[in-house]
Write a protein that holds these residues in place. Structure first.
Motif, PDB file in Angstrom:
ATOM      1  N   ARG A 114     116.648  13.237   9.206  1.00 50.30           N
ATOM      2  CA  ARG A 114     116.857  11.932   9.293  1.00 50.30           C
ATOM      3  C   ARG A 114     116.769  11.145   9.268  1.00 50.30           C
ATOM      4  O   ARG A 114     116.024  10.992   7.647  1.00 50.30           O
ATOM      5  CB  ARG A 114     115.059  11.581  10.650  1.00 50.30           C
ATOM      6  N   ASP A 147     129.818   3.911  19.049  1.00 49.06           N
ATOM      7  CA  ASP A 147     128.661   3.428  19.743  1.00 49.06           C
ATOM      8  C   ASP A 147     128.356   2.099  18.810  1.00 49.06           C
ATOM      9  O   ASP A 147     130.048   2.496  17.597  1.00 49.06           O
ATOM     10  CB  ASP A 147     127.743   3.778  19.221  1.00 49.06           C
ATOM     11  N   SER A 167     112.478  14.229  16.166  1.00 47.14           N
ATOM     12  CA  SER A 167     112.298  15.366  15.616  1.00 47.14           C
ATOM     13  C   SER A 167     113.102  16.123  14.176  1.00 47.14           C
ATOM     14  O   SER A 167     112.913  16.877  13.560  1.00 47.14           O
ATOM     15  CB  SER A 167     111.854  16.510  16.244  1.00 47.14           C
ATOM     16  N   PHE A 177     120.458   4.711  18.589  1.00 48.00           N
ATOM     17  CA  PHE A 177     120.565   4.202  18.021  1.00 48.00           C
ATOM     18  C   PHE A 177     121.109   2.240  17.813  1.00 48.00           C
ATOM     19  O   PHE A 177     121.625   1.479  16.561  1.00 48.00           O
ATOM     20  CB  PHE A 177     121.557   4.127  16.548  1.00 48.00           C
ATOM     21  N   LEU A 211     121.074  17.369  17.622  1.00 42.44           N
ATOM     22  CA  LEU A 211     122.414  17.922  16.827  1.00 42.44           C
ATOM     23  C   LEU A 211     121.969  18.452  16.169  1.00 42.44           C
ATOM     24  O   LEU A 211     123.630  19.739  16.455  1.00 42.44           O
ATOM     25  CB  LEU A 211     122.953  16.871  15.560  1.00 42.44           C
ATOM     26  N   THR A 226     129.480   4.078  14.943  1.00 42.97           N
ATOM     27  CA  THR A 226     129.435   6.239  14.977  1.00 42.97           C
ATOM     28  C   THR A 226     130.048   6.726  15.833  1.00 42.97           C
ATOM     29  O   THR A 226     130.224   6.087  17.073  1.00 42.97           O
ATOM     30  CB  THR A 226     127.793   6.762  14.827  1.00 42.97           C
ATOM     31  N   PHE A 240     131.301  10.022  17.514  1.00 41.75           N
ATOM     32  CA  PHE A 240     131.270  11.367  17.772  1.00 41.75           C
ATOM     33  C   PHE A 240     132.638  12.711  18.592  1.00 41.75           C
ATOM     34  O   PHE A 240     132.918  11.618  19.641  1.00 41.75           O
ATOM     35  CB  PHE A 240     130.134  11.983  18.170  1.00 41.75           C
TER      36      PHE A 240
HETATM   37  P1  ADP Z   1     116.578  13.667  16.654  1.00 40.12           P
HETATM   38  O1  ADP Z   1     116.812  14.706  17.727  1.00 40.12           O
HETATM   39  O2  ADP Z   1     115.490  13.396  15.475  1.00 40.12           O
HETATM   40  O3  ADP Z   1     117.924  12.422  17.659  1.00 40.12           O
HETATM   41  P2  ADP Z   1     119.250  14.105  15.150  1.00 40.12           P
HETATM   42  O4  ADP Z   1     119.749  15.890  14.711  1.00 40.12           O
HETATM   43  O5  ADP Z   1     120.464  13.807  16.771  1.00 40.12           O
HETATM   44  O6  ADP Z   1     117.707  13.732  15.550  1.00 40.12           O
HETATM   45  O7  ADP Z   1     119.354  12.978  14.852  1.00 40.12           O
HETATM   46  C1  ADP Z   1     119.319  12.982  13.146  1.00 40.12           C
HETATM   47  C2  ADP Z   1     119.793  12.579  12.541  1.00 40.12           C
HETATM   48  O8  ADP Z   1     120.832  11.900  12.791  1.00 40.12           O
HETATM   49  C3  ADP Z   1     118.697  10.789  13.428  1.00 40.12           C
HETATM   50  O9  ADP Z   1     117.838  10.275  13.011  1.00 40.12           O
HETATM   51  C4  ADP Z   1     120.444   9.343  12.478  1.00 40.12           C
HETATM   52  O10 ADP Z   1     119.808   9.677  10.838  1.00 40.12           O
HETATM   53  C5  ADP Z   1     121.441   9.983  12.563  1.00 40.12           C
HETATM   54  N1  ADP Z   1     122.001  10.044  14.322  1.00 40.12           N
HETATM   55  C6  ADP Z   1     122.143  10.735  14.471  1.00 40.12           C
HETATM   56  N2  ADP Z   1     122.812   9.948  15.549  1.00 40.12           N
HETATM   57  C7  ADP Z   1     123.461   8.906  14.722  1.00 40.12           C
HETATM   58  C8  ADP Z   1     124.278   7.751  15.528  1.00 40.12           C
HETATM   59  N3  ADP Z   1     124.782   7.618  16.522  1.00 40.12           N
HETATM   60  N4  ADP Z   1     124.129   6.422  14.956  1.00 40.12           N
HETATM   61  C9  ADP Z   1     123.152   6.495  13.265  1.00 40.12           C
HETATM   62  N5  ADP Z   1     122.966   7.728  13.308  1.00 40.12           N
HETATM   63  C10 ADP Z   1     123.027   8.962  14.054  1.00 40.12           C
END
Ligand code: ADP
Length: 490
Positions: free
Chosen positions: A445, A426, A453, A402, A457, A481, A483
């Protein structure tokens, strides 16, 4: 009513407790009334012996025949002081008068009967009726010298001793002495009889009341059973209405309602999960099918075939990745055996992960800066290296995904209060506040066009939880963001 039912047990217990109380109460009454009887019997025996002794004393001076016996009996029952002229017997009469006063013999009913139940000498306080009653229940003692009985004469209980008088000269006589029973003792006896008679009735009534009580106590249980029978997978909305059930039953009802609510949420979750899974798999499979159909419509060039196969491969990879993630998520949820816990140095482990990601980031023109705050390596933690690797790869991978070219990722590791805290910040687009909670849901997402998919997370969150850890997210739309992964230090 079933014999192994709680209702039966409660009513039996209730009846048994009351039965025991009744038995104990009757026992006490019995002992008290027996003590009263014993006391009265002793008094009667003393009096009978005194009469026996006096008659013998008179016989000693009057002679040894039936006439003398008649006179001795008459003098004894008279209990009078004779005057000096009756030389032979006046001394006996003086002493007997004295003793009869002490023994309170005037209050006693005395009856003397010959063996053939004919000659009757009675004290002056006995009327005809009483004499007949005494005679009617006469008992010549066979083994002992005295027998006791209770007679009911004109609604009064009279305790009577039948005392055997034997003298070789005059033969056998029976001295009957009766005294009215103490009203208290009589009352006690009456109670005892009343209890004995009414016990079966009382117990019957108690078992009935016990049943009613059990019914009342178990009412919520019946309601729960009826409701549980109504609940189906299609309708989990039923709840037991909150009424005044009493504390224990109230908490049972609440627990039951909460359980149904949890079940309902789980079913809803499974439904959504299945829907999303199907949807997620359907898109790439539709693309694969579309590509194949398009190819088969007519003859294609080599480049067209290669291009189509690349698309098929890419989509198959997507399907496989989703299936792998789903399998992992399911395994994490149900079997703890997928974990192989071991002790290792977190800083060293984390450096490896960063180095591997640094390459991926560099390809996108993103820099990674690592900050170790006041750390004293080794920083030992207990965990599954493979799964923790997966957790950090998912989160750092998202940060790289991202963040735009030229952006930067800052990674901080610190140790506080026995916890290892890793922050990954980030400079990406950030997440809208209303979506912050959703990002840990399966298949979420923010933009459906972003690759992935939506399972990364949820997997990271489950791994952290199974390590007794936590993941927090802080984000500002347009400002990146952060984490925060918190793991317990060993
Ligand atoms: P994937 O396995 O598809 O990456 P995740 O569960 O990791 O899906 O993430 C789900 C959603 O959370 C992402 O599609 C995005 O919308 C949001 N997201 C996760 N991490 C970030 C980030 N660092 N910055 C912005 N959005 C994020």
């Amino acid at each position: 009513m079933k014999f192994n039912s709680v209702k039966f047990e409660i009513s039996i217990l209730y009846t048994a407790i009351l039965g025991l109380i009744l038995i104990a109460f009757s026992g006490i009454l019995y002992l008290i009334s027996n003590a009263f009887l014993h006391q009265i019997d002793q008094k009667l025996k003393d009096r009978a012996q005194a009469v026996d002794f006096t008659v013998r004393s008179y016989l000693g001076v009057l002679g040894d025949d039936h006439e003398a016996m008649a006179e001795a009996m008459a003098k004894t029952l008279a209990m009078k002081r004779e005057n000096f002229l009756q030389r032979k017997t006046w001394k006996i009469s003086q002493e007997w008068f004295q003793q009869s006063q002490e023994l309170n013999l005037n209050n006693s009913y005395i009856n003397i009967v010959s063996k053939d139940e004919k000659e009757v000498f009675s004290s002056s306080n006995m009327d005809q009726r009483m004499r007949l009653d005494f005679l009617e229940d006469i008992q010549f003692p066979s083994r002992s010298q005295a027998v006791f009985q209770t007679l009911n004469v004109e609604h009064k209980n009279i305790r009577v001793i039948d005392y055997l008088f034997t003298d070789r000269g005059v033969g056998q006589y029976l001295i009957q002495i009766g005294i009215a029973q103490d009203p208290i003792a009589q009352q006690l006896r009456n109670w005892l009889y009343s209890i004995a008679v009414s016990v079966p009735l009382i117990l019957l009534l108690t078992s009935f009341v016990g049943r009613l009580l059990a019914n009342r106590i178990l009412k919520p249980v019946h309601e729960i059973t009826t409701l549980a029978n109504k609940i189906t997978q299609q309708d989990l909305s039923a709840r037991i209405k909150n009424r005044n059930f009493g504390t224990e039953m109230q908490s049972l009802v609440e627990s039951f309602n909460e359980m149904i609510a949890r079940l309902e949420r789980s079913f809803q979750h499974i439904e959504q999960f299945s829907y999303h899974t199907a949807h997620e798999l359907k898109t790439p499979l539709t693309i694969i099918q579309g590509e194949a159909e398009l190819l088969l419509r007519r003859e294609r060039t080599k480049e067209e075939y290669q291009q189509a196969l690349r698309i098929v491969m890419e989509e198959s990879r997507r399907v496989l990745k989703t299936v792998d993630d789903l399998l992992l998520l399911t395994k994490l949820g149900y079997t703890q055996e997928v974990f192989k816990f071991e002790q290792f140095d977190f800083v060293e482990f984390f450096h490896e992960i960063i180095e591997q990601n640094r390459l991926l980031a560099a390809n996108k023109g993103i820099g990674i800066r690592v900050h170790l705050n006041n750390l004293n390596p080794p920083l030992m933690i207990n965990g599954d290296r493979l799964h923790l690797r997966r957790l950090f790869f998912n989160i750092i991978g998202n940060a790289i995904k991202f963040t735009s070219e030229g952006g930067c990722i800052d990674i901080y590791i610190e140790c506080s209060h026995g916890k290892v805290i890793s922050s990954i910040s980030d400079t990406g687009p950030g997440i809208a506040p209303e979506n912050l909670k959703k990002i840990f849901e399966e298949f979420y997402r923010a933009d459906k066009n972003t690759p992935g998919s939506g399972l990364g997370l949820p997997i990271a969150y489950t791994i952290a939880k199974l390590h007794q850890g936590e993941i927090h997210v802080d984000s500002q739309l347009g400002h990146g963001t952060t984490f925060k992964i918190i793991l317990p230090q060993n």
